[in-house]
Design an enzyme around this catalytic site. Structure first.
Site, mmCIF file in Angstrom:
data_model
loop_
_atom_site.group_PDB
_atom_site.id
_atom_site.type_symbol
_atom_site.label_atom_id
_atom_site.label_comp_id
_atom_site.label_asym_id
_atom_site.label_seq_id
_atom_site.Cartn_x
_atom_site.Cartn_y
_atom_site.Cartn_z
ATOM 1 N N LYS A 1 37.490 40.432 50.711
ATOM 2 C CA LYS A 1 37.524 41.815 50.242
ATOM 3 C C LYS A 1 36.591 42.027 49.063
ATOM 4 O O LYS A 1 35.927 43.069 48.943
ATOM 5 C CB LYS A 1 38.958 42.201 49.855
ATOM 6 C CG LYS A 1 39.088 43.619 49.262
ATOM 7 C CD LYS A 1 38.596 44.706 50.220
ATOM 8 C CE LYS A 1 38.540 46.083 49.556
ATOM 9 N NZ LYS A 1 39.862 46.631 49.238
ATOM 10 N N THR B 1 43.762 44.761 46.438
ATOM 11 C CA THR B 1 42.582 43.971 46.101
ATOM 12 C C THR B 1 42.848 43.327 44.750
ATOM 13 O O THR B 1 43.016 44.011 43.745
ATOM 14 C CB THR B 1 41.321 44.847 46.025
ATOM 15 O OG1 THR B 1 41.152 45.539 47.263
ATOM 16 C CG2 THR B 1 40.081 43.996 45.756
ATOM 17 N N LYS C 1 37.969 48.105 38.535
ATOM 18 C CA LYS C 1 38.770 46.877 38.494
ATOM 19 C C LYS C 1 38.252 45.851 39.499
ATOM 20 O O LYS C 1 38.079 44.670 39.169
ATOM 21 C CB LYS C 1 40.238 47.219 38.775
ATOM 22 C CG LYS C 1 41.177 46.034 38.910
ATOM 23 C CD LYS C 1 41.424 45.629 40.375
ATOM 24 C CE LYS C 1 42.104 46.727 41.161
ATOM 25 N NZ LYS C 1 42.396 46.304 42.563
#
Length: 353
Positions: A222, A148, A290
């Protein structure tokens, strides 16, 4: 032009003392190039299988290790690279080969997958001119980044790959460690659709591929997935804390809501883990922080206000501040327990699931 006819033409031309040898040599060069193009086209049109495709895999952590095992069991020749050798050892025991750099790995692979921690890691393992995978990949090779990461980085990787006559697909996944183990991950693919289709035999071993559009769209999908999960997790742990404070049996409560409108994949994956105080990572808090940070950055670029996302990111940041970044995302319950001075630690699991 057939080779015998071409050679006879060359012989005739050489008998003259004019410019014709250059012309004939040009024809021979053209013929060789045509043959090479034909060979390349026929090989790329051949369906991917263990007999014709070598696979490289960068990143053999919680997710990557299980995903690699499916490829090995399917018969693919697999070369792996991981900064921590011990995390690759189970795959080496299964028959995988070890590379000492992404570049070395790519030189032995036709398709290179990567699933690492951060965008900086992606850039390093794929684009570093001295050790990155792209530097070692032959023309026609394919990079598949399943980390990701940032959509803009996916576009940069794709452009760099194209310049080397290679292809790059962004294909982050969702489903956690259980999805990786069972081969049931949701895969969000962005890039050239024909390349995604060509990779389908490999993707099918890992889960269900969903083509989302051009380069970067896999990453955007995503990130939207992570936004959805973030608020779902907040709702799950808030509901559990409320049920506990109200004197309900939390295990029975989770079982009761699982088949109703409040049911979710997050509840199925993490409800009982939370009750058992099982915070082993299917997905690290650090990595989720993150992801949510990238989401917020993209929201700023788009001029979007998503307060649920911002709240979830702050709660997960609090876990990181308490030194809990290496726990799984289900550890969010700890933040809510601290806020309310309660603990579900003594709650017994009564659900039969």
């Amino acid at each position: 032009m057939p080779v015998p006819l071409l050679l006879r033409s060359l012989s005739l031309c050489l008998s003259h003392h004019s410019f014709t040898p250059t012309l004939s040599l040009s024809l021979l060069t053209f013929h060789r190039r045509s043959m090479a193009t034909t060979t390349t086209t026929s090989s790329t049109s051949e369906p991917i299988s263990p007999s014709n495709t070598r696979v490289g895999w960068i990143g053999t952590g919680v997710m990557g290790r299980s995903m690699c095992s499916h490829l090995i069991k399917a018969g693919y020749t697999l070369t792996v690279f991981n900064r921590t050798l011990s995390k690759a050892q189970p795959l080496l025991d299964m028959g995988a080969h070890l590379a000492h750099s992404p570049l070395e790995l790519a030189s032995k692979s036709d398709v290179v997958f990567s699933i690492v921690g951060y965008p900086s890691d992606v850039r390093s393992v794929l684009l570093d001119p001295n050790s990155g995978a792209l530097s070692g990949l032959r023309h026609g090779g394919i990079l598949v980044d399943m980390t990701t990461s940032e959509p803009s980085l996916a576009a940069e990787i794709s452009a760099a790959a194209s310049a080397k006559l290679c292809a790059a697909i962004d294909a982050p996944v969702s489903g956690g460690d259980l999805g990786a183990k069972k081969g049931t991950l949701a895969i969000f693919a962005g890039g050239d659709e024909s390349v995604v289709n060509r990779l389908s035999p490999l993707f099918a071993l890992l889960g269900k591929v969903n083509y989302m559009g051009a380069t970067g769209k896999g990453q955007f999908a995503k990130l939207a997935n992570q936004i959805t999960i973030a608020s779902t997790m907040v709702g799950l742990v808030e509901g559990m804390v409320y049920a506990h404070k109200a004197g309900l049996d939390v295990g029975l409560f989770l079982e009761a809501i699982s088949s109703g409108a409040a049911g979710s994949k997050s509840l199925d994956l993490y409800g009982n883990r939370i009750l058992k105080r099982d915070f082993d990572p299917g997905f690290y808090v650090n990595h989720f922080v993150k992801d949510l940070g990238i989401c917020l950055k993209e929201c700023q670029n788009m001029g979007l206000a998503l307060p649920g996302l911002a709240l979830a990111q702050q709660l997960y940041l609090s876990l990181k501040a308490h030194g809990e970044g290496n726990l799984g995302t289900q550890a969010l319950i700890l933040a809510l327990e601290r806020l309310n001075n309660v603990s579900l630690e003594s709650v017994a699991v009564t659900s039969s699931s």
